[in-house]
Write an enzyme that holds these catalytic residues in place. Structure first.
Site, mmCIF file in Angstrom:
data_model
loop_
_atom_site.group_PDB
_atom_site.id
_atom_site.type_symbol
_atom_site.label_atom_id
_atom_site.label_comp_id
_atom_site.label_asym_id
_atom_site.label_seq_id
_atom_site.Cartn_x
_atom_site.Cartn_y
_atom_site.Cartn_z
ATOM 1 N N SER A 165 0.041 -1.653 1.868
ATOM 2 C CA SER A 165 1.319 -2.277 1.395
ATOM 3 C C SER A 165 1.051 -1.823 -0.232
ATOM 4 O O SER A 165 0.988 -0.926 -0.877
ATOM 5 C CB SER A 165 1.608 -3.469 1.765
ATOM 6 N N ASP A 187 7.034 -1.048 -3.492
ATOM 7 C CA ASP A 187 5.446 -1.114 -3.172
ATOM 8 C C ASP A 187 4.903 0.103 -2.323
ATOM 9 O O ASP A 187 6.043 1.172 -2.123
ATOM 10 C CB ASP A 187 4.870 -2.372 -2.672
ATOM 11 N N ASP A 243 4.367 0.968 0.607
ATOM 12 C CA ASP A 243 5.009 1.088 2.236
ATOM 13 C C ASP A 243 6.595 0.727 1.894
ATOM 14 O O ASP A 243 7.144 0.769 3.129
ATOM 15 C CB ASP A 243 4.383 0.551 3.095
ATOM 16 N N ASP A 286 8.327 -2.055 2.059
ATOM 17 C CA ASP A 286 8.995 -3.137 2.577
ATOM 18 C C ASP A 286 9.519 -4.189 1.526
ATOM 19 O O ASP A 286 10.107 -5.062 1.724
ATOM 20 C CB ASP A 286 7.736 -3.760 3.639
#
Length: 450
Positions: free
Chosen positions: A101, A240, A242, A244
């Site tokens: 992440s 960020d 990834d 999400d």
């Protein structure tokens, strides 16, 4: 389940430094444990972000899944929300995302997803840990080893379904900063397809994150804030590593206040909204105005997801920018969150004005040194006695620490840190004097117990 089982999962999957906590051997065991847990013959979606260690870990996880007699649906390099979506869309039995992440390049991690696109619950994580600890893996015979299928075309379904949810008119100018992460190709493409005039930053995948650190903090987004201002854009969007999460920058080049942005979108969606105990009361006030309700839960997107699922809520999120859109998928989705903010700006006017129209109240965040063995006794005492030191208590919430709301909308949260030797005090007062009074009493209460 015994207390001697080592804990692998934190608040957001398994995460750590590569070749220290995160190794190919661990990834192999997680793959084997997933197959053992869901049963042979079932299907697992596997994806990864841009980190340099991702293919190594993805191959190891996949080998473990195949050895357990399950099939790998390989989606390739994609944002986390695509793995959650693909798991749901293709009726898979589990999903695996290789990502750390917002952590720096030397880190990586493994996050697991349910068939509805929701992250594994804590009890499921404990089961995976137990299988690994006891080395109790199912191993398929040679004729039952699983197969790998390329499912990368599902990304096109994700794009179509996402755009089908929105009603965005062409014309808004948006700067999107992808952090050289998993959304580097996808987020600018989707925003262009939605009709936006897109300026992209850090939109080439690179696991060294040369453009900026993957944590979308104010210190890391100075370039984005400047570009929004210089180009006269309507807003900026940051992800960020990834994707999400989503952070917004307003038309004046200011990073949007996390709580206010969540309040704006919550009011736009309406109905029942779930957030965490540390989120601002401005969310409650925004929902009240449209006849909606707010439910609060523990800090962490898994807890938000669990409560959305339990209540059938319309929307939920943490102030950090991790938002869940249950009418689409139970996986946090930074690209869909960006589209929601863009639609809001289109319908309601400049983001700077919308944010400035929400009243700001004095906020204090403090932490008090507290040894691990003192945390539980202090919190037990706080649950019974903290509210007694105040006069105008309206509500007490014990879901994650002690959150006391007052008659005038002020509130205070006392909760132990999950990662450090502190007890944290977070509060919002109607006035400076009220905030100071609340803080002094709470701090004195804890110091006296220490």
């Amino acid at each position: 389940m015994g207390l001697d089982i080592p804990k692998l999962f934190g608040t957001s999957g398994i995460r750590g430094r590569v070749e220290e906590e995160i190794t190919p051997e661990l990834a192999l065991n997680v793959g084997k444990a997933i197959s053992t847990y869901i049963g042979k013959g079932n299907k697992v979606v596997v994806g990864y972000d841009t980190r340099t260690s991702n293919l190594m870990l993805e191959r190891a996880v996949s080998a473990g899944i195949l050895q357990g007699g399950c099939h790998v649906l390989s989606v390739g390099m994609v944002p986390t929300p695509v793995v959650g979506y693909a798991t749901m869309k293709l009726n898979a039995d589990a999903g695996v995302m290789i990502t750390a992440s917002h952590n720096p390049s030397p880190y990586n991690g493994i996050k697991l997803w349910n068939p509805d696109g929701m992250a594994y619950l804590q009890e499921q994580e404990r089961t995976i840990e137990k299988i690994i600890h006891e080395n109790n893996f199912y191993k398929a015979s040679w004729e039952d080893i699983g197969q790998i299928t390329d499912i990368s075309p599902v990304v096109n379904n994700y794009i179509e379904d996402l755009l089908g949810l929105m009603d965005i008119e062409p014309g808004l100018k948006v700067v999107v900063d992808c952090a050289n992460g998993a959304a580097a190709y996808l987020s600018p493409l989707i925003l262009r397809k939605a009709g936006c005039n897109v300026v992209s930053l850090n939109a080439q995948p690179d696991g060294f994150f040369p453009g900026r650190k993957p944590e979308p903090s104010e210190a890391n987004l100075t370039e984005l804030m400047k570009v929004v201002k210089v180009t006269g854009a309507d807003l900026g969007i940051a992800h960020d590593g990834d994707a999400d999460r989503m952070i917004a920058v307003d038309d004046k080049g200011r990073m949007a206040d996390f709580d206010k942005l969540l309040a704006l979108v919550s009011a736009e969606i309406g109905g029942c909204v779930v957030t965490t105990v540390d989120a601002s009361a401005c969310i409650d006030r925004a929902l009240e105005e449209v006849g909606g309700t707010v439910e609060r839960t523990k800090v962490g997107d898994v807890h938000v997801a669990e409560m959305i699922h339990m209540l059938g809520a319309n929307f939920g999120g943490e102030p950090s920018g991790t938002w869940l859109h249950p009418q689409f998928c139970m996986c946090p989705d930074g690209i869909l969150s960006a589209l929601r903010v863009i639609e809001l700006v289109q319908n309601k006017g400049p983001l700077s004005q919308l944010l400035d129209d929400i009243p700001s109240y004095p906020t204090i965040r403090d932490k008090i040194d507290c040894q691990e063995d003192q945390k539980n006794p202090i919190m037990r005492k706080a649950e019974t006695d903290l509210s007694l030191i105040y006069e105008d208590v309206a509500d007490i919430n014990l879901k994650d620490g002690v959150r006391i709301s007052f008659d005038d909308g002020s509130w205070v949260l006392v909760r132990p840190s999950g990662t450090e030797s502190f007890v944290r005090i977070t509060l919002e007062g109607k006035t400076e004097d009220k905030a100071r009074m609340i803080h002094e009493k709470a701090a004195e209460f804890i110091h006296d117990l220490l």
